[in-house]
Write a protein that holds these residues in place. Structure first.
Motif, PDB file in Angstrom:
ATOM      1  N   ASN A  30      40.420  89.797 -17.439  1.00  0.00           N
ATOM      2  CA  ASN A  30      39.548  88.718 -18.488  1.00  0.00           C
ATOM      3  C   ASN A  30      38.465  87.898 -17.713  1.00  0.00           C
ATOM      4  O   ASN A  30      37.549  87.609 -18.357  1.00  0.00           O
ATOM      5  CB  ASN A  30      40.882  87.532 -18.917  1.00  0.00           C
ATOM      6  N   ARG A  31      38.941  87.428 -16.424  1.00  0.00           N
ATOM      7  CA  ARG A  31      37.675  86.583 -15.841  1.00  0.00           C
ATOM      8  C   ARG A  31      36.557  87.720 -15.246  1.00  0.00           C
ATOM      9  O   ARG A  31      35.483  87.210 -15.101  1.00  0.00           O
ATOM     10  CB  ARG A  31      38.227  86.353 -14.367  1.00  0.00           C
ATOM     11  N   MET A  32      36.659  89.123 -15.311  1.00  0.00           N
ATOM     12  CA  MET A  32      35.706  89.824 -15.046  1.00  0.00           C
ATOM     13  C   MET A  32      34.933  90.156 -16.163  1.00  0.00           C
ATOM     14  O   MET A  32      34.080  90.936 -16.140  1.00  0.00           O
ATOM     15  CB  MET A  32      36.542  91.122 -14.642  1.00  0.00           C
ATOM     16  N   LYS A  33      35.313  90.072 -17.689  1.00  0.00           N
ATOM     17  CA  LYS A  33      34.434  90.152 -18.672  1.00  0.00           C
ATOM     18  C   LYS A  33      33.069  89.983 -18.695  1.00  0.00           C
ATOM     19  O   LYS A  33      32.332  90.765 -19.137  1.00  0.00           O
ATOM     20  CB  LYS A  33      35.322  89.456 -19.544  1.00  0.00           C
ATOM     21  N   PRO A  34      32.700  88.784 -18.217  1.00  0.00           N
ATOM     22  CA  PRO A  34      31.357  88.424 -18.311  1.00  0.00           C
ATOM     23  C   PRO A  34      30.648  89.437 -17.374  1.00  0.00           C
ATOM     24  O   PRO A  34      29.257  89.543 -17.693  1.00  0.00           O
ATOM     25  CB  PRO A  34      31.200  86.840 -17.880  1.00  0.00           C
ATOM     26  N   LEU A  35      31.276  89.744 -16.259  1.00  0.00           N
ATOM     27  CA  LEU A  35      30.542  90.665 -15.164  1.00  0.00           C
ATOM     28  C   LEU A  35      30.123  91.902 -15.847  1.00  0.00           C
ATOM     29  O   LEU A  35      29.424  92.618 -15.656  1.00  0.00           O
ATOM     30  CB  LEU A  35      31.292  90.558 -14.126  1.00  0.00           C
TER      31      LEU A  35
END
Length: 265
Positions: A30-35
């Motif tokens: 989920n934290r990787m979504k913007p990347l």
């Protein structure tokens, strides 16, 4: 059998399976979504990269369960949204999931089938068994690589430790602290070697101006050990005891087998 052929997470969907015990990995994805979304925009904005209106997205170390398709789902949705805003036809997308051969690909395939049924345009999905420390795809064929909580898995234990029969985690605390610089140095060198190979292989497989989004847990070498490390230390100690017990059982089994042979004679 080669260890890389045998290693896998707990299979199935039972209480102790990876599928039911991977919330930490899910949070990281989920934290990787913007990347992931930014990488998709970069790829889609380069008209020379998306030749013939086709895109290939590959997840390395997908494992199984709901997390297996999480990253490629994010990439697929970002692709659709990008072209929807431009009022253009999205490219045909190929989603490829990679992990070691003994991974539970049965569950992965079911997730891919469900993903195909709810997405347009044409989505081609498949699995690619094998180590990501080897070539997996044709040269210049992949537009986006992604990987979460996988690349810390090394290709093998450091040869120097294996030859010297030094375990990664010694139950004896004094011995463990004494050997810590040697063990840490050996694993750091192995990671550097493996990660270099990983990058060289992916460079060959990426299309020109392709993208790669990778996440793995770690800390700076000059930072103090955090509290979470003590948790992993406890887990390592438990695993070490379990290995010792298994080895003891195997040794006892061998002795009994030899004794039975002599008795039968």
């Amino acid at each position: 059998m080669d260890s890389k052929q045998m290693v896998h997470m707990n299979q199935g969907e039972m209480e102790t399976s990876y599928a039911r015990n991977s919330s930490f990995q899910s949070a990281e994805q989920n934290r990787m979504k913007p990347l992931m979304e930014a990488a998709i925009v970069d790829v889609c904005s380069n008209t020379s990269t998306l030749l013939c209106g086709k895109m290939v997205i590959a997840d390395l170390g997908c494992s199984s369960g709901p997390n297996a398709v999480a990253l490629v789902s994010i990439a697929l949705e970002a692709t659709r949204n990008h072209f929807l805003q431009l009022r253009q036809t999205p490219p045909e997308v190929s989603l490829l999931l990679n992990d070691l051969p003994y991974n539970d690909f049965n569950i992965v395939v079911k997730s891919l089938v469900a993903l195909r049924q709810i997405n347009e345009p044409v989505v081609v999905a498949g699995v690619v068994p094998g180590s990501f420390y080897e070539r997996l795809f044709p040269s210049g064929s992949v537009h986006l690589f992604c990987s979460s909580n996988s690349i810390h898995w090394l290709s093998k234990a450091p040869d120097a430790l294996r030859i010297s029969q030094i375990p990664a985690y010694d139950i004896d605390e004094n011995v463990r602290h004494e050997r810590l610089p040697v063990v840490a140095g050996a694993y750091a060198r192995q990671f550097r070697k493996d990660f270099t190979i990983f990058l060289k292989l992916r460079a060959k497989e990426l299309v020109p101006d392709g993208r790669m989004v990778v996440s793995l847990a770690g800390r700076r070498s000059d930072e103090l050990v955090s509290e979470i490390s003590h948790v992993w230390g406890t887990a390592a100690q438990i695993l070490g005891i379990m290995v010792s017990e298994v080895n003891a059982e195997l040794h006892l089994s061998t002795i009994l087998s030899i004794a039975n042979k002599h008795v039968s004679v």
